[in-house]
Design a protein around this motif. Sequence first.
Motif, PDB file in Angstrom:
ATOM      1  N   LEU A 193       0.804  -1.227   0.000  1.00 28.43           N
ATOM      2  CA  LEU A 193       0.000   0.000   0.000  1.00 28.43           C
ATOM      3  C   LEU A 193       0.834   1.273   0.000  1.00 28.43           C
ATOM      4  N   VAL A 194       2.137   1.158   0.219  1.00 27.39           N
ATOM      5  CA  VAL A 194       2.943   2.355   0.436  1.00 27.39           C
ATOM      6  C   VAL A 194       2.918   3.292  -0.764  1.00 27.39           C
ATOM      7  N   ARG A 195       2.942   2.760  -1.975  1.00 30.16           N
ATOM      8  CA  ARG A 195       2.895   3.628  -3.158  1.00 30.16           C
ATOM      9  C   ARG A 195       1.532   4.286  -3.308  1.00 30.16           C
ATOM     10  N   PHE A 196       0.497   3.523  -3.041  1.00 25.12           N
ATOM     11  CA  PHE A 196      -0.860   4.084  -3.104  1.00 25.12           C
ATOM     12  C   PHE A 196      -1.024   5.216  -2.093  1.00 25.12           C
ATOM     13  N   LEU A 197      -0.515   5.009  -0.891  1.00 24.01           N
ATOM     14  CA  LEU A 197      -0.627   6.022   0.155  1.00 24.01           C
ATOM     15  C   LEU A 197       0.139   7.280  -0.218  1.00 24.01           C
ATOM     16  N   TYR A 200      -1.850   9.175  -3.170  1.00 28.30           N
ATOM     17  CA  TYR A 200      -3.134   9.802  -2.827  1.00 28.30           C
ATOM     18  C   TYR A 200      -3.109  10.355  -1.402  1.00 28.30           C
ATOM     19  N   LYS A 201      -1.998  10.986  -1.050  1.00 31.42           N
ATOM     20  CA  LYS A 201      -1.805  11.468   0.320  1.00 31.42           C
ATOM     21  C   LYS A 201      -2.858  12.502   0.710  1.00 31.42           C
ATOM     22  N   LYS A 202      -3.132  13.456  -0.186  1.00 29.96           N
ATOM     23  CA  LYS A 202      -4.102  14.509   0.138  1.00 29.96           C
ATOM     24  C   LYS A 202      -5.501  13.930   0.296  1.00 29.96           C
ATOM     25  N   LEU A 203      -5.869  13.009  -0.587  1.00 29.06           N
ATOM     26  CA  LEU A 203      -7.187  12.392  -0.501  1.00 29.06           C
ATOM     27  C   LEU A 203      -7.332  11.607   0.793  1.00 29.06           C
ATOM     28  N   LEU A 204      -6.294  10.871   1.159  1.00 34.19           N
ATOM     29  CA  LEU A 204      -6.349  10.084   2.383  1.00 34.19           C
ATOM     30  C   LEU A 204      -6.376  10.973   3.626  1.00 34.19           C
ATOM     31  N   SER A 205      -5.751  12.143   3.532  1.00 36.98           N
ATOM     32  CA  SER A 205      -5.829  13.095   4.645  1.00 36.98           C
ATOM     33  C   SER A 205      -7.268  13.558   4.845  1.00 36.98           C
TER      34      SER A 205
END
Length: 351
Positions: A193-197, A200-205
């Motif tokens: 999941l590290v690349r996905f995270l 999409y860092k802003k979306l996950l925030s």
Amino acid sequence: MNRRRTPHLPSWLPVDAFILALIATVALAALIPASGGGADVAGGASTGAVALLFFLYGARLSTREALDGLKHWRLHVSVLACTFLLFPLLGIAARGLVPFALTPQLYSGLLFLCLVPSTIQSSIAFTSIARGNVPAAICAGSFSSLAGIVITPVLAALLIGGQGAGFSADALLQIVAQLLLPFVAGQLLRRWLVRFLARYKKLLSLVDRGSILLVVYTAFSEGMVAGIWHQVTLVRLLELLAVEAVLLAAMLAVSWYGAGRLGFTRGDRIAIQFAGSKKSLAAGLPMASVLFGAHASLAVLPLMLFHQMQLMVCAVIARRRARDPLPAEAESRIVARGEVHEEAALDCSQP
């Protein structure tokens, strides 16, 4: 190539933007509380949001960084002692303020505040601003959050369970199901999941903060329906703020001067002070919703107030520490450490 920096708090806001969102959510729950079937839907969504939140926490926490941080074990033990020993002792001592300055319900919330783990993002940001040991702040906050998943519920069972705050031993099983298992699952799946995270860092925030707002809305809606808020007056809230100001001042002083007496360097003392004097709103709110149920609204009120207070006070301290003169060699080492560990700081960040 543009460099990504450790996140700083906006200086132009008198109140943190997320706190404003929390206040708006509380106001919405007061005006339009979820009740009946709507309460069941909100409760189910809140439970799922809490599980998702801790799954993401587990997926973000870098196991390698945590293991590397063990080399500086004295610093991490000092932060853990501040978070899970000194804070709870001060919380227990505050029992003498009931019922003169605090109601039993507000005291339970204050004691719960003292059991919550340290925050990560703001500890990193303030340590960076003050030119302290940023990697130490990253690892200290991560260790505290990880330990808090186990230590906070256990301490709550021991210290709050018999005070009529709505806490029950069954909540420990709920903690395992809703918090610990998702966290472990996130750790196990992190490598995929590290690349996905990162992408999409802003979306996950936004998902993080939206989940917390949903938890707050559900908790305060239950409090409104149960009529809990009739027990709190403006005078009591002002007294609570005064008690929390003393609590924060005491921990800031103990963490700073205590670290000095233990022989830590200036950079390490800064990391210990900011990581050891803070409490995580992001971790505390979901835990309170699981532990206290319908009583969660009053249980999280002291934490919400303390969170905003710590941001404002520590922002002032960090800027003053940043003006302290440093030898050129020491300053270059601090800058280098901060740049090397920027990605780790962002990965470990929590709202």
